[in-house]
Design an enzyme around this catalytic site. Structure first.
Site, short mmCIF file in Angstrom:
data_model
loop_
_atom_site.label_atom_id
_atom_site.label_comp_id
_atom_site.label_asym_id
_atom_site.label_seq_id
_atom_site.Cartn_x
_atom_site.Cartn_y
_atom_site.Cartn_z
N GLU A 122 51.72 -1.97 78.88
CA GLU A 122 52.84 -2.08 79.82
C GLU A 122 52.35 -2.09 81.27
OE1 GLU A 122 55.50 -3.06 78.61
OE2 GLU A 122 55.08 -2.52 76.53
N GLU A 181 52.48 -11.95 78.74
CA GLU A 181 51.78 -11.32 77.62
C GLU A 181 50.26 -11.48 77.77
OE1 GLU A 181 53.97 -9.64 76.09
OE2 GLU A 181 52.72 -8.83 74.49
#
Ligand code: ZN
Length: 504
Positions: free
Chosen positions: A265, A294
């Site tokens: 994250e 991502e």
């Protein structure tokens, strides 16, 4: 021109601010809100999102974009104003094609479908969700039909999260990747399985938290413009350039779950914190696509955070935090445990090598559903057959099979899964470019220093926000089109060395 541009920016900022306000409510809902707040909170978020949608699709924005087109055309492609107008037009055209009542119907169905799935999964009850999926499939096809002229029915859905990507480019790319991965997984599966039992010893939560925070601070995550809180399903969320938060979860009996979710994250969050400050609350003020996002989370989580140089620095420190649990575990044994490759049933727990096979299975199944070559009623069997073919295993029931992921039960079928594997492919390409430009990156990591890598990413990826598409970023950084070669070379190198198998 300048007044019109200012008016456009001000209208876009209003929509962005309303969406950010809804995001704050969502963050609170998933972190601190008492359960009694749920019903009102859902309503409050929906009210803000509806207002944001109205602002974003106001015909006045269309008129301003038309009026400003000659100005845009007079500027170089990379100019900030030109890019803002280009991306704002793309967003406006996309949003105004979908009628408000259709968007409402999809949102309502998503909620109903999600609530059905929440009960159906533990009960292993595919029959309960099948009618929901039939309707989701119908809605997903209707969604695509609002974008006539597509080559493949999944293209408009993919374009929503990965602008510019199409089935025509992704299918052969993923097919090639699968062809490379299956033999690698087979070769690894023939080797002895490393011991990872010590990962599941007792690890105090507060120490896990502190250790993770120390690493992401060193990575370059700015806690003056961010914070970390606990939640059930970790995510990153941006409210503004000055407030980009991460959430995580810890388990006392799993050392790596919480740690790597924090690193993941933080990778997303550093990207958002690194977007040029001028772009805040404009259409450029976010990451470029789901795949590029991502690529950043996986780069920091896996390529950096699961590497030997990284742990040569951090493992003695981890042992100092948890001496009773880890003093009998060597650095090499720890490295092997956190990189263990094993065909498994659950995507989110999968290792770096098998992960993409989980994604490609879902991508191919959703294309078949959208194309009409696979019926919903046959989906569970098709799922099992795909797992058998790609990973050599089958789920004992639908719970860990076709019912495992929330995606098809809380949004359209199509357009989401490709981003995960694209992220791995792009992350390796960016890593290769970063280390070619700065050969010291690996040595720095072995010293617990990440500034060289962070600033390369900030200059080449982060600061651009949505100015460039994923393909444009790849072209600028690597000088060519997206290729699986750097990723395959990375996996072969790392896991070939670890498992003592042929690396060519
Ligand atoms: Zn992610």
């Amino acid at each position: 021109m300048n007044t019109k541009l200012q008016e456009l920016k001000s209208r876009l900022r209003e929509a962005s601010d309303l969406n950010s306000a809804a995001s704050v409510l969502y963050w609170d809902q998933t972190t601190y809100m008492p359960s009694g707040g749920a019903a009102a909170r859902g309503r409050q978020m929906a009210a803000l999102q509806m207002l944001a949608q109205e602002k974003a699709t106001d015909p006045a924005i269309g008129r301003l974009l038309d009026d400003l087109q000659p100005y845009e055309e007079s500027l170089p492609y990379e100019d900030d104003d030109a890019s803002l107008l280009r991306v704002a037009r793309r967003d406006y055209e996309r949003q105004t094609r979908l009628p408000a009542d259709f968007v409402g119907e999809m949102a309502e169905h998503s909620i109903e479908s999600y609530q059905t799935w929440i009960k159906a999964r533990p009960a292993n009850d595919f029959a309960a969700v099948a009618p929901m999926l039939e309707k989701t499939l119908d809605l997903s096809r209707r969604y695509a039909d609002y974008f006539p002229g597509y080559d493949h029915i999944a293209d408009p859905l993919i374009d929503e999260s990965d602008p510019g990507m199409t089935v025509a480019t992704l299918r052969p790319l993923f097919k090639e990747l699968r062809a490379q991965l299956v033999p690698l997984v087979d070769a690894i599966a023939a080797q002895p399985v490393p011991d990872d039992s010590f990962i599941y010893r007792d690890f105090m939560e507060q120490q896990q938290w502190d250790f993770g925070v120390d690493i992401v601070r060193r990575y370059g995550y700015d806690f003056e413009r961010g914070r970390q809180d606990k939640t059930h399903h970790p995510y990153m969320i941006r409210f503004s350039a000055g407030d980009v938060r991460i959430t995580t979860r810890f388990s006392k009996n799993n050392l790596i779950d919480g740690l790597f979710s924090t690193l993941h994250e933080a990778g997303h969050a550093m990207y958002e914190q690194g977007v040029a400050l001028d772009y805040d609350a404009t259409p450029l003020g976010h990451g470029a696509s789901s795949g590029v996002h991502e690529s950043q989370s996986r780069l920091w989580e896996n390529v950096v955070g699961r590497s030997r140089p990284f742990w040569s620095y951090f493992y003695p420190r981890l042992q100092a935090v948890f001496p009773a649990q880890l003093n009998d575990v060597s650095e090499d044994a720890f490295y092997r445990a956190i990189n263990l490759v094993r065909p498994s049933l659950i995507r989110v727990d999968a290792d770096e090598v098998t992960y993409n096979l989980h994604v490609i299975i879902r991508f191919e199944l959703e294309l078949a559903l959208l194309e009409g070559t696979l019926a919903i009623k046959d989906l569970p069997d098709a799922w099992q057959a795909s797992y058998q073919e790609s990973l050599g295993i089958q789920a004992p029931d639908n719970r860990d099979g076709v019912l495992q992921d929330v995606h098809w039960y809380s949004g359209p079928i199509g357009g989401v899964f490709q981003g995960y594997t694209l992220g791995n492919i792009m992350g390796a390409a960016f890593w290769q470019a970063a280390t070619q430009a700065n050969p010291d990156v690996t040595n720095d990591i072995a010293q617990g220093e990440f500034a060289t890598l962070h600033s390369w990413l900030a200059d080449n990826i982060y600061r651009h926000g949505r100015k460039f598409t994923a393909d444009e970023l790849i072209e600028r950084v690597t000088g060519g089109a997206l290729s699986i070669d750097p990723y395959v070379a990375y996996l072969r190198g790392k896991f070939g060395e670890m498992y003592g198998i042929d690396r060519t």
